[in-house]
Design a protein around this motif. Structure first.
Motif, PDB file in Angstrom:
ATOM      1  N   TYR A   3       0.734  -1.273  -0.075  1.00  0.00           N
ATOM      2  CA  TYR A   3       0.027   0.195   0.009  1.00  0.00           C
ATOM      3  C   TYR A   3       0.955   1.269  -0.122  1.00  0.00           C
ATOM      4  O   TYR A   3       2.015   1.333   0.730  1.00  0.00           O
ATOM      5  CB  TYR A   3      -0.935   0.005   1.338  1.00  0.00           C
ATOM      6  N   GLN A   4       0.399   2.193  -0.877  1.00  0.00           N
ATOM      7  CA  GLN A   4       1.067   3.557  -0.827  1.00  0.00           C
ATOM      8  C   GLN A   4       0.286   4.541  -0.083  1.00  0.00           C
ATOM      9  O   GLN A   4      -1.018   4.775  -0.518  1.00  0.00           O
ATOM     10  CB  GLN A   4       1.364   4.022  -2.275  1.00  0.00           C
ATOM     11  N   PHE A   5       0.732   5.000   1.018  1.00  0.00           N
ATOM     12  CA  PHE A   5       0.047   6.062   1.820  1.00  0.00           C
ATOM     13  C   PHE A   5       0.478   7.468   1.953  1.00  0.00           C
ATOM     14  O   PHE A   5       1.845   7.424   1.767  1.00  0.00           O
ATOM     15  CB  PHE A   5      -0.269   5.481   3.270  1.00  0.00           C
ATOM     16  N   VAL A  17       3.312  19.283   6.689  1.00  0.00           N
ATOM     17  CA  VAL A  17       4.153  18.125   7.076  1.00  0.00           C
ATOM     18  C   VAL A  17       3.565  16.943   6.620  1.00  0.00           C
ATOM     19  O   VAL A  17       2.310  16.609   6.946  1.00  0.00           O
ATOM     20  CB  VAL A  17       4.472  18.335   8.630  1.00  0.00           C
ATOM     21  N   TRP A  18       4.266  16.253   5.802  1.00  0.00           N
ATOM     22  CA  TRP A  18       3.612  15.016   5.459  1.00  0.00           C
ATOM     23  C   TRP A  18       4.613  13.932   4.819  1.00  0.00           C
ATOM     24  O   TRP A  18       5.562  14.311   4.661  1.00  0.00           O
ATOM     25  CB  TRP A  18       2.531  15.129   4.212  1.00  0.00           C
ATOM     26  N   ARG A  19       4.241  12.985   4.619  1.00  0.00           N
ATOM     27  CA  ARG A  19       5.131  11.521   4.570  1.00  0.00           C
ATOM     28  C   ARG A  19       4.486  10.759   3.436  1.00  0.00           C
ATOM     29  O   ARG A  19       3.354  10.536   3.458  1.00  0.00           O
ATOM     30  CB  ARG A  19       5.729  10.959   5.447  1.00  0.00           C
ATOM     31  N   ARG A  20       5.117  10.411   2.434  1.00  0.00           N
ATOM     32  CA  ARG A  20       4.488   9.234   1.419  1.00  0.00           C
ATOM     33  C   ARG A  20       5.294   7.948   1.903  1.00  0.00           C
ATOM     34  O   ARG A  20       6.537   7.994   1.712  1.00  0.00           O
ATOM     35  CB  ARG A  20       4.552   9.673   0.110  1.00  0.00           C
ATOM     36  N   VAL A  21       4.731   6.812   2.004  1.00  0.00           N
ATOM     37  CA  VAL A  21       5.217   5.466   2.540  1.00  0.00           C
ATOM     38  C   VAL A  21       4.712   4.496   1.556  1.00  0.00           C
ATOM     39  O   VAL A  21       3.554   4.478   1.372  1.00  0.00           O
ATOM     40  CB  VAL A  21       5.291   5.377   4.249  1.00  0.00           C
ATOM     41  N   LEU A  22       5.429   3.425   1.461  1.00  0.00           N
ATOM     42  CA  LEU A  22       5.183   2.240   0.911  1.00  0.00           C
ATOM     43  C   LEU A  22       5.064   1.213   2.063  1.00  0.00           C
ATOM     44  O   LEU A  22       6.193   1.027   2.733  1.00  0.00           O
ATOM     45  CB  LEU A  22       5.768   1.736  -0.260  1.00  0.00           C
ATOM     46  N   VAL A  23       4.225   0.406   2.241  1.00  0.00           N
ATOM     47  CA  VAL A  23       4.153  -0.505   3.559  1.00  0.00           C
ATOM     48  C   VAL A  23       3.328  -1.753   2.804  1.00  0.00           C
ATOM     49  O   VAL A  23       2.112  -1.793   2.087  1.00  0.00           O
ATOM     50  CB  VAL A  23       3.080   0.098   4.575  1.00  0.00           C
ATOM     51  N   PRO A  24       3.962  -2.850   3.563  1.00  0.00           N
ATOM     52  CA  PRO A  24       3.424  -4.117   3.204  1.00  0.00           C
ATOM     53  C   PRO A  24       1.987  -4.375   3.719  1.00  0.00           C
ATOM     54  O   PRO A  24       1.399  -4.102   4.794  1.00  0.00           O
ATOM     55  CB  PRO A  24       4.181  -5.248   3.640  1.00  0.00           C
ATOM     56  N   GLU A  25       0.981  -4.770   2.889  1.00  0.00           N
ATOM     57  CA  GLU A  25      -0.324  -4.822   3.373  1.00  0.00           C
ATOM     58  C   GLU A  25      -0.582  -5.882   4.523  1.00  0.00           C
ATOM     59  O   GLU A  25      -1.644  -5.883   5.009  1.00  0.00           O
ATOM     60  CB  GLU A  25      -1.241  -5.337   1.890  1.00  0.00           C
ATOM     61  N   ILE A 116      -2.412   0.741  -4.732  1.00  0.00           N
ATOM     62  CA  ILE A 116      -2.154  -0.413  -4.184  1.00  0.00           C
ATOM     63  C   ILE A 116      -1.244  -1.037  -5.413  1.00  0.00           C
ATOM     64  O   ILE A 116      -1.627  -1.009  -6.643  1.00  0.00           O
ATOM     65  CB  ILE A 116      -3.206  -1.355  -3.946  1.00  0.00           C
ATOM     66  N   THR A 117       0.245  -1.485  -5.100  1.00  0.00           N
ATOM     67  CA  THR A 117       1.109  -1.683  -6.048  1.00  0.00           C
ATOM     68  C   THR A 117       1.278  -3.184  -6.208  1.00  0.00           C
ATOM     69  O   THR A 117       0.805  -4.094  -5.407  1.00  0.00           O
ATOM     70  CB  THR A 117       2.359  -1.031  -5.566  1.00  0.00           C
ATOM     71  N   ASP A 118       1.808  -3.613  -7.207  1.00  0.00           N
ATOM     72  CA  ASP A 118       2.252  -5.257  -7.442  1.00  0.00           C
ATOM     73  C   ASP A 118       3.395  -5.488  -7.051  1.00  0.00           C
ATOM     74  O   ASP A 118       3.562  -6.921  -6.954  1.00  0.00           O
ATOM     75  CB  ASP A 118       1.952  -5.453  -9.115  1.00  0.00           C
ATOM     76  N   THR A 119       4.500  -4.829  -6.882  1.00  0.00           N
ATOM     77  CA  THR A 119       5.590  -4.998  -6.513  1.00  0.00           C
ATOM     78  C   THR A 119       5.972  -5.544  -5.124  1.00  0.00           C
ATOM     79  O   THR A 119       5.685  -4.729  -4.179  1.00  0.00           O
ATOM     80  CB  THR A 119       6.866  -4.067  -7.027  1.00  0.00           C
ATOM     81  N   PRO A 120       6.220  -6.611  -4.758  1.00  0.00           N
ATOM     82  CA  PRO A 120       6.279  -7.008  -3.345  1.00  0.00           C
ATOM     83  C   PRO A 120       7.452  -6.080  -2.569  1.00  0.00           C
ATOM     84  O   PRO A 120       8.487  -6.080  -3.279  1.00  0.00           O
ATOM     85  CB  PRO A 120       6.493  -8.567  -3.273  1.00  0.00           C
ATOM     86  N   ILE A 121       7.121  -6.129  -1.297  1.00  0.00           N
ATOM     87  CA  ILE A 121       8.486  -5.479  -0.467  1.00  0.00           C
ATOM     88  C   ILE A 121       8.347  -6.157   0.742  1.00  0.00           C
ATOM     89  O   ILE A 121       7.366  -6.506   1.339  1.00  0.00           O
ATOM     90  CB  ILE A 121       8.243  -3.810  -0.165  1.00  0.00           C
ATOM     91  N   ALA A 122       9.521  -6.136   1.390  1.00  0.00           N
ATOM     92  CA  ALA A 122       9.758  -6.840   2.657  1.00  0.00           C
ATOM     93  C   ALA A 122       9.711  -5.749   3.925  1.00  0.00           C
ATOM     94  O   ALA A 122       9.487  -6.235   4.873  1.00  0.00           O
ATOM     95  CB  ALA A 122      11.214  -7.555   2.408  1.00  0.00           C
TER      96      ALA A 122
END
Length: 191
Positions: A3-5, A17-25, A116-122
């Motif tokens: 998920y990209q939030f 003040v903001w952050r963009r993060v990618l997090v495993p679902e 919601i992306t397709d590339t898995p991240i750890a």
């Protein structure tokens, strides 16, 4: 499917003040809380909760505490953040949620599921950031705005005191725009 939030502090401007993060679902809300703490630079000193609309929500996700007195309180039902996966709540791009940190200062974060992306991240990843995280215990958004005014004016009667409180050296200045992106990314790499 990560998920990209985008997570933005409410009531903070100039700069926002903001952050963009990618997090495993698969992350729990407790793990998401830790991600937010790291991404913003909070120090995890205070209680927190997630909910759909903030304090007016019927159900919250956070720390479940035992009631030693054995009676029930009126108020929202709290679900254990360590037991609720992000995928149970988030599923549609554009969906929003609220994260509140420090019930005294009321740091309200607006969360938007951007993709919601397709590339898995750890591990989580910081994609972008803007604005310095306010110092802990500075009085919430209004206290932070006042602190920025004090720090920007060397002639302000509280200027030296506030610099000392923040641990700044005499010639060092508070930069409300500074985000140490490299440090955040390094911490996430070890997550």
């Amino acid at each position: 499917m990560p998920y990209q939030f985008k997570i933005q502090l409410k009531n903070i401007t100039k700069p926002p003040v903001w952050r963009r993060v990618l997090v495993p679902e698969t992350f729990s809300f407790e793990e998401f809380h830790v991600v937010i703490q790291i991404a913003f630079g909070w120090e995890n000193y205070h209680l927190y909760q997630f909910s759909e609309t903030g304090y007016t929500s019927g159900e919250v996700i956070g720390i479940v505490e035992e009631n030693p007195l054995g009676f029930l309180f009126d108020g929202p039902r709290t679900r254990d953040a360590s037991q609720v996966p992000l995928s149970e709540v988030f599923g549609e791009v554009g969906q929003t949620y609220t994260y509140i940190y420090d019930f005294g200062d009321d740091w309200i974060h607006h969360i938007t599921l951007e993709a919601i992306t397709d590339t898995p991240i750890a591990s989580p990843q910081l994609m972008a950031a803007k604005g310095a995280c306010p110092p802990e215990d500075c009085g919430g958004p209004w206290g932070y705005e006042n602190l920025k005014i004090i720090l920007a004016d060397p002639k302000h009667p509280e200027h030296k005191e506030m610099k000392k409180w923040l641990g700044l050296k005499p010639r060092q200045q508070w930069d409300p725009n500074f985000v140490d992106v490299a440090e955040i990314k390094e911490i996430f790499a070890d997550f």
